[in-house]
Design an enzyme around this catalytic site. Structure first.
Site, PDB file in Angstrom:
ATOM      1  N   ASP A   1       0.833  -1.196   0.000  1.00  0.00           N
ATOM      2  CA  ASP A   1       0.000   0.000   0.000  1.00  0.00           C
ATOM      3  C   ASP A   1       0.874   1.255   0.000  1.00  0.00           C
ATOM      4  O   ASP A   1       2.078   1.198   0.225  1.00  0.00           O
ATOM      5  CB  ASP A   1      -1.029  -0.030   1.134  1.00  0.00           C
ATOM      6  CG  ASP A   1      -0.415   0.101   2.510  1.00  0.00           C
ATOM      7  OD1 ASP A   1       0.270   1.098   2.750  1.00  0.00           O
ATOM      8  OD2 ASP A   1      -0.636  -0.789   3.340  1.00  0.00           O
ATOM      9  N   GLU A   2       0.248   2.361  -0.244  1.00  0.00           N
ATOM     10  CA  GLU A   2       0.952   3.634  -0.449  1.00  0.00           C
ATOM     11  C   GLU A   2       1.889   3.980   0.702  1.00  0.00           C
ATOM     12  O   GLU A   2       2.990   4.497   0.502  1.00  0.00           O
ATOM     13  CB  GLU A   2      -0.093   4.738  -0.620  1.00  0.00           C
ATOM     14  CG  GLU A   2       0.465   6.091  -0.940  1.00  0.00           C
ATOM     15  CD  GLU A   2      -0.637   7.135  -1.121  1.00  0.00           C
ATOM     16  OE1 GLU A   2      -0.274   8.301  -1.255  1.00  0.00           O
ATOM     17  OE2 GLU A   2      -1.843   6.778  -1.115  1.00  0.00           O
TER      18      GLU A   2
END
Length: 196
Positions: free
Chosen positions: A49-50
């Site tokens: 994820d980011e």
């Protein structure tokens, strides 16, 4: 026979694990394509994820991608937690814990969780420095064979120790090693490396 390309990448914080804005409405986000001149058709194998960092594998070969994303391959994460994690919480994580996923409850599979002392030292600093008044943190290693969306973050939150920083350090036999944040390394036989 078509030659496929395979890459190891240390994904930096605040970067999406994709090459185009096709799946996001946020046009100002950083994409993997800005890091390297990848071969056409390159895809990431799984995602980070980011806000997560660390090892990401990429390939132009869909068969290699499918073989690695299955539940047979171990993925190891170093996780910095808010607070000093207890032995009881570690035992809960190891045994499997209920988390929410797609609006349903999901019980994670048993996994390996080890307290890391001393804390790991990475050459790439954290993206955001914590204010000294935030209290203590602790580090664990979490090794899983599954990979639900934000699974490790949900697991640590469920036992009362939210994740502050998450770095994937290993996929199968491939280690993050000394790859710097944003560094890409092309490799020959990715599947063989993972199986080691």
């Amino acid at each position: 026979m078509e030659k496929h390309h395979h890459y190891l990448l240390n994904k930096p914080h605040s970067m999406l694990s994709q090459f185009t804005h096709q799946h996001t409405t946020r046009r100002n986000k950083r994409m993997l394509g800005e890091l390297y001149d990848f071969a056409p058709g390159t895809m990431s194998i799984g995602r980070l994820d980011e806000n997560s960092e660390g090892l990401l594998l990429l390939t132009t070969d869909g068969k290699v991608s499918a073989a690695i994303t299955g539940n047979k391959v171990e993925k190891e994460y170093y996780v910095e937690l808010n607070g000093e994690i207890t032995d009881a919480a570690i035992q809960q994580l190891c045994a499997g814990i209920e988390i929410g996923f797609d609006g349903k409850r999901y019980r994670t599979r048993p996994c390996r969780v080890v307290r890391l002392k001393p804390a790991p030292n990475f050459s790439f600093p954290p993206r955001r420095y914590r204010h000294p008044g935030h209290g203590p943190t602790s580090w664990i290693s979490v090794t899983i064979r599954e990979g639900k969306y934000r699974q490790v973050r949900k697991m640590t939150a469920a036992v009362g120790f939210p994740t502050v920083r998450l770095i994937r350090v290993r996929i199968g036999g491939v280690q993050l090693g000394n790859l710097e944040a944003g560094e890409v390394r092309e490799v020959e036989d990715l599947l063989e490396l993972v199986k080691k």
